[in-house]
Write a protein that holds these residues in place. Structure first.
Motif, mmCIF file in Angstrom:
data_model
loop_
_atom_site.group_PDB
_atom_site.id
_atom_site.type_symbol
_atom_site.label_atom_id
_atom_site.label_comp_id
_atom_site.label_asym_id
_atom_site.label_seq_id
_atom_site.Cartn_x
_atom_site.Cartn_y
_atom_site.Cartn_z
ATOM 1 N N THR A 28 0.829 -1.209 0.000
ATOM 2 C CA THR A 28 0.000 0.000 0.000
ATOM 3 C C THR A 28 0.861 1.256 0.000
ATOM 4 N N GLY A 29 2.144 1.087 -0.329
ATOM 5 C CA GLY A 29 3.017 2.263 -0.376
ATOM 6 C C GLY A 29 3.805 2.418 0.916
ATOM 7 N N PRO A 30 4.722 3.364 0.938
ATOM 8 C CA PRO A 30 5.669 3.484 2.066
ATOM 9 C C PRO A 30 5.069 4.247 3.245
ATOM 10 N N ALA A 31 3.905 3.815 3.729
ATOM 11 C CA ALA A 31 3.218 4.574 4.788
ATOM 12 C C ALA A 31 3.839 4.329 6.161
ATOM 13 N N GLU A 32 4.444 3.186 6.362
ATOM 14 C CA GLU A 32 4.901 2.833 7.705
ATOM 15 C C GLU A 32 6.409 2.951 7.844
ATOM 16 N N ARG A 33 6.867 3.166 9.076
ATOM 17 C CA ARG A 33 8.316 3.144 9.332
ATOM 18 C C ARG A 33 8.875 1.771 9.031
ATOM 19 N N VAL A 34 8.173 0.754 9.548
ATOM 20 C CA VAL A 34 8.543 -0.636 9.250
ATOM 21 C C VAL A 34 7.260 -1.372 8.902
ATOM 22 N N ASP A 38 9.522 -7.687 8.973
ATOM 23 C CA ASP A 38 10.332 -7.780 10.201
ATOM 24 C C ASP A 38 9.503 -8.498 11.276
ATOM 25 N N ASP A 39 9.989 -8.495 12.510
ATOM 26 C CA ASP A 39 9.262 -9.217 13.560
ATOM 27 C C ASP A 39 7.928 -8.563 13.882
ATOM 28 N N ALA A 40 7.874 -7.260 13.699
ATOM 29 C CA ALA A 40 6.630 -6.514 13.921
ATOM 30 C C ALA A 40 6.706 -5.242 13.091
ATOM 31 N N ALA A 41 5.575 -4.637 12.892
ATOM 32 C CA ALA A 41 5.542 -3.369 12.152
ATOM 33 C C ALA A 41 5.745 -2.212 13.130
ATOM 34 N N VAL A 42 6.212 -1.103 12.601
ATOM 35 C CA VAL A 42 6.329 0.124 13.400
ATOM 36 C C VAL A 42 5.544 1.203 12.668
ATOM 37 N N LEU A 43 4.555 1.749 13.344
ATOM 38 C CA LEU A 43 3.649 2.710 12.715
ATOM 39 C C LEU A 43 3.786 4.072 13.383
ATOM 40 N N ASP A 44 3.622 5.100 12.599
ATOM 41 C CA ASP A 44 3.556 6.459 13.151
ATOM 42 C C ASP A 44 2.093 6.843 13.224
ATOM 43 N N LEU A 45 1.468 6.682 14.361
ATOM 44 C CA LEU A 45 0.059 7.048 14.498
ATOM 45 C C LEU A 45 -0.034 8.197 15.488
ATOM 46 N N ALA A 46 -0.666 9.274 15.056
ATOM 47 C CA ALA A 46 -0.730 10.447 15.927
ATOM 48 C C ALA A 46 -1.887 10.312 16.904
ATOM 49 N N GLY A 47 -1.624 10.511 18.187
ATOM 50 C CA GLY A 47 -2.682 10.536 19.199
ATOM 51 C C GLY A 47 -3.147 9.150 19.595
ATOM 52 N N PRO A 48 -4.313 9.067 20.259
ATOM 53 C CA PRO A 48 -4.817 7.770 20.732
ATOM 54 C C PRO A 48 -5.050 6.816 19.572
ATOM 55 N N VAL A 49 -4.763 5.528 19.810
ATOM 56 C CA VAL A 49 -4.943 4.509 18.765
ATOM 57 C C VAL A 49 -6.183 3.689 19.096
ATOM 58 N N VAL A 50 -7.053 3.516 18.107
ATOM 59 C CA VAL A 50 -8.264 2.708 18.258
ATOM 60 C C VAL A 50 -7.958 1.337 17.645
ATOM 61 N N ALA A 127 -1.381 -2.151 4.919
ATOM 62 C CA ALA A 127 -1.349 -3.542 5.387
ATOM 63 C C ALA A 127 0.010 -3.706 6.051
ATOM 64 N N ALA A 128 0.038 -3.671 7.383
ATOM 65 C CA ALA A 128 1.299 -3.544 8.111
ATOM 66 C C ALA A 128 1.962 -4.887 8.394
ATOM 67 N N GLY A 129 1.227 -5.993 8.276
ATOM 68 C CA GLY A 129 1.813 -7.290 8.578
ATOM 69 C C GLY A 129 0.739 -8.310 8.855
ATOM 70 N N GLY A 130 1.142 -9.403 9.518
ATOM 71 C CA GLY A 130 0.156 -10.445 9.794
ATOM 72 C C GLY A 130 0.833 -11.731 10.218
ATOM 73 N N ASP A 131 0.147 -12.833 9.970
ATOM 74 C CA ASP A 131 0.689 -14.143 10.342
ATOM 75 C C ASP A 131 0.058 -15.210 9.458
ATOM 76 N N LEU A 132 0.822 -16.283 9.243
ATOM 77 C CA LEU A 132 0.313 -17.443 8.493
ATOM 78 C C LEU A 132 0.426 -18.661 9.389
ATOM 79 N N SER A 133 -0.578 -19.532 9.327
ATOM 80 C CA SER A 133 -0.467 -20.794 10.064
ATOM 81 C C SER A 133 -1.178 -21.888 9.301
ATOM 82 N N GLY A 134 -0.678 -23.102 9.446
ATOM 83 C CA GLY A 134 -1.384 -24.258 8.919
ATOM 84 C C GLY A 134 -2.619 -24.514 9.769
ATOM 85 N N ALA A 135 -3.535 -25.290 9.228
ATOM 86 C CA ALA A 135 -4.759 -25.608 9.959
ATOM 87 C C ALA A 135 -5.113 -27.064 9.683
ATOM 88 N N PRO A 136 -5.848 -27.700 10.600
ATOM 89 C CA PRO A 136 -6.279 -29.076 10.366
ATOM 90 C C PRO A 136 -7.262 -29.155 9.204
#
Ligand SMILES: Nc1ncnc2c1ncn2[C@@H]1O[C@H](COP(=O)(O)OP(=O)(O)OP(=O)(O)O)[C@@H](O)[C@H]1O
Ligand SMILES: Cc1ncc(C[n+]2csc(CCOP(=O)(O)O)c2C)c(N)n1
Ligand SMILES: [Mg+2]
Length: 333
Positions: A28-34, A38-50, A127-136
């Motif tokens: 979605t473009g270079p919106a995030e710091r990370v 990586d192991d986690a995303a790093v976001l610049d969010l101003a003020g309280p986060v919902v 889309a800052a990140g996520g996770d993948l897992s196998g399932a039964p």
């Protein structure tokens, strides 16, 4: 495991190889710091986060014969972003968690990711990140976690409704439930065989790809809404949640629901249509209360008022909430 030249199912790929194919689709473009990678995303969010999270599960929230992967991407994004909007916030970022059996087709995953990327771009969300897992065998789920910002407004809680407030809705009522009802009827029978193709497409559109008037959340907050919720489990049930959280009763005037009832009656009996409009879930329209001192913004239609007491009134009579409950034997039980 080495990749086969034509990977068909996810077990033809390693997890990293699947991610290499999936992530560019969600770019979605270079919106995030990370961002993803990586192991986690790093976001610049101003003020309280919902923050909110919502998962859909195969067999509970979708069926392969009812929904394409693109439909599921729209559904899970809408249902999360509607929760952000219902707080009065603007969505900024999301994370995607996929669990699937190894025999899942790669194409299914890539179609899902491509549509998710498209939805993110449409709403200006990264889309800052996520996770993948196998399932039964047989199990699949798509989870989204969404983050939003308030841009200086106070969050609109479920608990702020006061006697005398008008109750208003932005968006449709009952459309997803009409689609669900028609799909259930078309695929009824022990083997689930039916004729989905014969159901009018426009009757299924909102069930397959729900939309939510997301920008109306912050608009309602700025206009002075006292309480807000998105309609995920039924108008009455979600109105009842505002009532319970606020210590008041919610009174709804069915005459204000005529446009929705008329639409639903194109496809269903009067009684079924009424049930869809009053108790249908997965709609993701916004329901808010506005004090008498503020103007109800355009796009919102008044459907009732907040009154003293507890529970729900429909045309002046006490009614049960009905609606969806994940752990009930049947909806609304
Ligand atoms: N497993 C959980 N752990 C902690 N909090 C939870 C959990 N499940 C739900 N909640 C919290 O309970 C509240 C109600 O959850 P619920 O899922 O009913 O919200 P909702 O807005 O109606 O969402 P939905 O779109 O799923 O209907 C939310 O504040 C949610 O964060
Ligand atoms: C196969 C299948 N069966 C039933 C339904 C209906 N359904 C599932 S969850 C829900 C309420 C909202 O859930 P949540 O509160 O988790 O957002 C509704 C109405 C469906 N979509 N697919
Ligand atoms: Mg909600």
């Amino acid at each position: 495991m080495p990749a086969s030249p034509q990977p068909r199912i996810v077990s033809d790929l390693t997890e990293s190889q699947l991610l290499d194919r999936l992530l560019p689709l969600m770019d979605t473009g270079p919106a995030e710091r990370v961002g993803p990678g990586d192991d986690a995303a790093v976001l610049d969010l101003a003020g309280p986060v919902v923050a909110t999270t919502d998962v859909v599960v195969r067999g509970v929230d979708w069926r392969e014969d009812w929904s394409e992967p693109e439909d599921l991407a729209v559904k899970v994004v809408t249902q999360n972003l509607a929760d952000i909007a219902a707080m009065g916030a603007r969505p900024r970022s999301l994370l995607l968690t996929l669990t699937m059996e190894p025999t899942t087709e790669v194409e299914w995953v890539l179609r899902l990711a491509a549509q998710l990327g498209q939805e993110c771009r449409r709403y200006g969300v990264s889309a800052a990140g996520g996770d993948l897992s196998g399932a039964p065998p047989g199990f699949a789920s798509i989870g989204v976690t969404a983050l939003g910002v308030l841009d200086g407004v106070s969050p609109v809680l479920r608990s702020g409704a006061r006697t005398g407030d008008r109750v208003a809705v932005a968006g449709s009522l009952g459309r997803s439930a009409v689609g669900l009802s028609l799909l259930l009827a078309a695929t009824a029978g022990s083997r689930g065989v039916g004729d989905v193709a014969a159901v009018p497409r426009e009757a299924l559109a909102h069930h397959r790809r729900p939309s939510s008037p997301l920008s109306q959340g912050p608009i309602a907050a700025r206009a002075g809404a006292s309480a807000m919720i998105d309609i995920s489990d039924g108008l009455l049930r979600d109105a009842g949640r505002i009532g319970r959280a606020s210590g008041v009763a919610v009174s709804i005037d069915s005459a204000a629901l005529a446009p929705d009832l008329n639409w639903a009656e194109r496809y269903l009996s009067r009684e079924e249509a009424r049930a869809c409009v009053l108790t249908g879930g997965e709609e993701h329209s916004l329901l808010a209360c506005f004090p008498a001192t503020v103007e109800v913004p355009p796009w919102w239609r008044v459907i009732g008022e907040v009154v003293a007491g507890e529970g729900l009134l429909l045309d002046g009579r006490a009614v049960p909430a009905g609606g969806w409950d994940h752990f009930a034997d049947r909806p609304g039980a």
